[in-house]
Design an enzyme around this catalytic site. Structure first.
Site, PDB file in Angstrom:
ATOM      1  N   LYS A   7       0.846  -1.211   0.000  1.00 36.64           N
ATOM      2  CA  LYS A   7       0.000   0.000   0.000  1.00 36.64           C
ATOM      3  C   LYS A   7       0.868   1.242   0.000  1.00 36.64           C
ATOM      4  O   LYS A   7       2.054   1.203   0.361  1.00 36.64           O
ATOM      5  CB  LYS A   7      -0.934   0.037   1.216  1.00 36.64           C
ATOM      6  CG  LYS A   7      -0.256  -0.018   2.610  1.00 36.64           C
ATOM      7  CD  LYS A   7       0.223   1.293   3.191  1.00 36.64           C
ATOM      8  CE  LYS A   7       0.770   1.145   4.619  1.00 36.64           C
ATOM      9  NZ  LYS A   7       1.656   2.241   5.051  1.00 36.64           N
ATOM     10  N   ASP A 135      -2.188  -1.489  10.559  1.00 41.26           N
ATOM     11  CA  ASP A 135      -2.437  -1.463   9.115  1.00 41.26           C
ATOM     12  C   ASP A 135      -3.086  -2.751   8.600  1.00 41.26           C
ATOM     13  O   ASP A 135      -3.465  -2.825   7.436  1.00 41.26           O
ATOM     14  CB  ASP A 135      -1.111  -1.307   8.342  1.00 41.26           C
ATOM     15  CG  ASP A 135      -0.575   0.107   8.411  1.00 41.26           C
ATOM     16  OD1 ASP A 135      -1.312   1.016   8.849  1.00 41.26           O
ATOM     17  OD2 ASP A 135       0.593   0.306   8.009  1.00 41.26           O
TER      18      ASP A 135
HETATM   19  O1  C5P Z   1       0.296  -1.231  15.004  1.00 40.24           O
HETATM   20  P1  C5P Z   1       1.717  -1.512  14.668  1.00 40.24           P
HETATM   21  O2  C5P Z   1       2.238  -2.729  15.370  1.00 40.24           O
HETATM   22  O3  C5P Z   1       1.974  -1.537  13.199  1.00 40.24           O
HETATM   23  O4  C5P Z   1       2.540  -0.282  15.218  1.00 40.24           O
HETATM   24  C1  C5P Z   1       3.924  -0.293  15.351  1.00 40.24           C
HETATM   25  C2  C5P Z   1       4.328   0.852  16.280  1.00 40.24           C
HETATM   26  O5  C5P Z   1       4.052   2.105  15.633  1.00 40.24           O
HETATM   27  C3  C5P Z   1       3.513   0.902  17.559  1.00 40.24           C
HETATM   28  O6  C5P Z   1       4.133   0.156  18.559  1.00 40.24           O
HETATM   29  C4  C5P Z   1       3.522   2.378  17.900  1.00 40.24           C
HETATM   30  O7  C5P Z   1       4.727   2.721  18.510  1.00 40.24           O
HETATM   31  C5  C5P Z   1       3.523   3.042  16.541  1.00 40.24           C
HETATM   32  N1  C5P Z   1       2.174   3.454  16.094  1.00 40.24           N
HETATM   33  C6  C5P Z   1       1.578   4.547  16.686  1.00 40.24           C
HETATM   34  N2  C5P Z   1       0.337   4.940  16.262  1.00 40.24           N
HETATM   35  C7  C5P Z   1      -0.301   4.277  15.278  1.00 40.24           C
HETATM   36  C8  C5P Z   1       0.301   3.164  14.661  1.00 40.24           C
HETATM   37  C9  C5P Z   1       1.551   2.770  15.091  1.00 40.24           C
HETATM   38  O8  C5P Z   1       2.147   5.176  17.576  1.00 40.24           O
HETATM   39  N3  C5P Z   1      -1.517   4.697  14.896  1.00 40.24           N
END
Ligand code: C5P
Length: 283
Positions: A7, A135
């Site tokens: 994406k 995501d």
């Molecule tokens: O959700 P995901 O595991 O992909 O997120 C990875 C890191 O990115 C999270 O641990 C967080 O630190 C950060 N993040 C965030 N806000 C979001 C998505 C991700 O702070 N909306």
């Protein structure tokens, strides 16, 4: 076998930090014709979850891989006691902001659930996806969508087909958590019109207007955290004569050329480290 598309974030604003440590986002996702391939076979004799890797990109094949975690989560929720064998043909680089791992996880959830006769409903799949990563839910449907909350609250949007994106992939990997931690008040303000112009440009399939409307609040923190990405981005900008866009938390850059600019953009980028990929939005 299922396609596991990458994406782009055509627009990404960070509205604030939440009590749970995540950030509140407003983003426009578009799936790409570029991606990985995933195969899921259920009912392997032992209860193990295995991952066989093919393709050009190396990733872990154990529980560090989000596709393996997706298979585990699905098997547990669906009460699937025998094994799951995954085969992943990987082309999407890691640490690119292209959602490769998230897409693999969503494709595993979808394929495993379909192969088992849909024991879980859409709401359950969405719940598992959101637990795996912010995501992941987008990739259950793909296409184009506005994402809010952590990115998991989705509203599908209309998109014209055939808009070309040139992905400019540097030999640099960005860690999402590192980029978010580097957020500060110095982030360039989002355009006053917000998301609407990007959404309208995607509906019309207008690459120039999409370029104009592009915004990514993670660009400043990503460049701040990865000095090599600053050097790479300015090399790209010099060669293109315009600033490239950044997807998600990086490190993938992209340009949205008009149809008659594709060849000249590719030749302007020749010789840069990393690789270029020509893909279409929302195929
Ligand atoms: O959700 P995901 O595991 O992909 O997120 C990875 C890191 O990115 C999270 O641990 C967080 O630190 C950060 N993040 C965030 N806000 C979001 C998505 C991700 O702070 N909306």
């Amino acid at each position: 076998m299922g396609a596991s598309p990458a994406k782009l974030n055509l627009y990404l604003d960070v509205l604030g930090r939440r009590d749970d440590g995540f950030h509140e986002l407003e983003t426009l996702f578009a799936a790409l014709s570029f991606g990985d391939e995933v195969e899921v076979a259920l009912g392997t004799p032992d209860a193990a979850i295995t991952l066989e890797l093919a393709g050009s990109v190396e990733v872990p094949t154990d529980g560090r891989n989000l596709a393996v975690r997706a298979a585990q989560a699905w098997a547990e929720a669906a009460g699937h006691a025998s094994g799951v064998a995954l085969r992943l043909t990987k082309q999407v680089p890691v640490g690119a902001g292209l959602g490769g791992g998230s897409s693999n996880a969503a494709t595993v959830l979808r394929l495993a659930n379909t192969a088992a006769g849909s024991p879980l409903d859409e709401a359950q799949l969405h719940g598992l996806a959101a637990d795996l990563g912010s995501d992941v839910p987008f990739f259950l449907h793909g296409g184009a969508a506005v994402g809010r909350g952590r990115g998991e609250q989705l509203a599908p949007v209309e998109a014209a087909s055939g808009v070309v994106a040139i992905l400019i992939l540097p030999p640099i990997a960005c860690e999402t958590a590192v980029v978010f931690r580097n957020m500060s008040a110095r982030v360039r303000a989002a355009p006053a019109e917000g998301l609407a112009p990007a959404q309208a440009a995607l509906r019309r399939g207008d690459p120039l207007a999409l370029r104009e409307a592009h915004y990514n609040a993670l660009a400043v923190p990503a460049l701040g955290a990865y000095p090599a990405l600053i050097r790479f981005t300015s090399q790209v900008e010099q060669r293109l004569g315009r600033p490239p866009c950044l997807s998600g938390s990086g490190a993938a850059l992209f340009d949205l050329p008009a149809p008659d600019e594709i060849e000249s953009v590719l030749s302007a980028l020749e010789g840069l480290p990393g690789r270029r990929v020509v893909a279409t939005l929302c195929p």
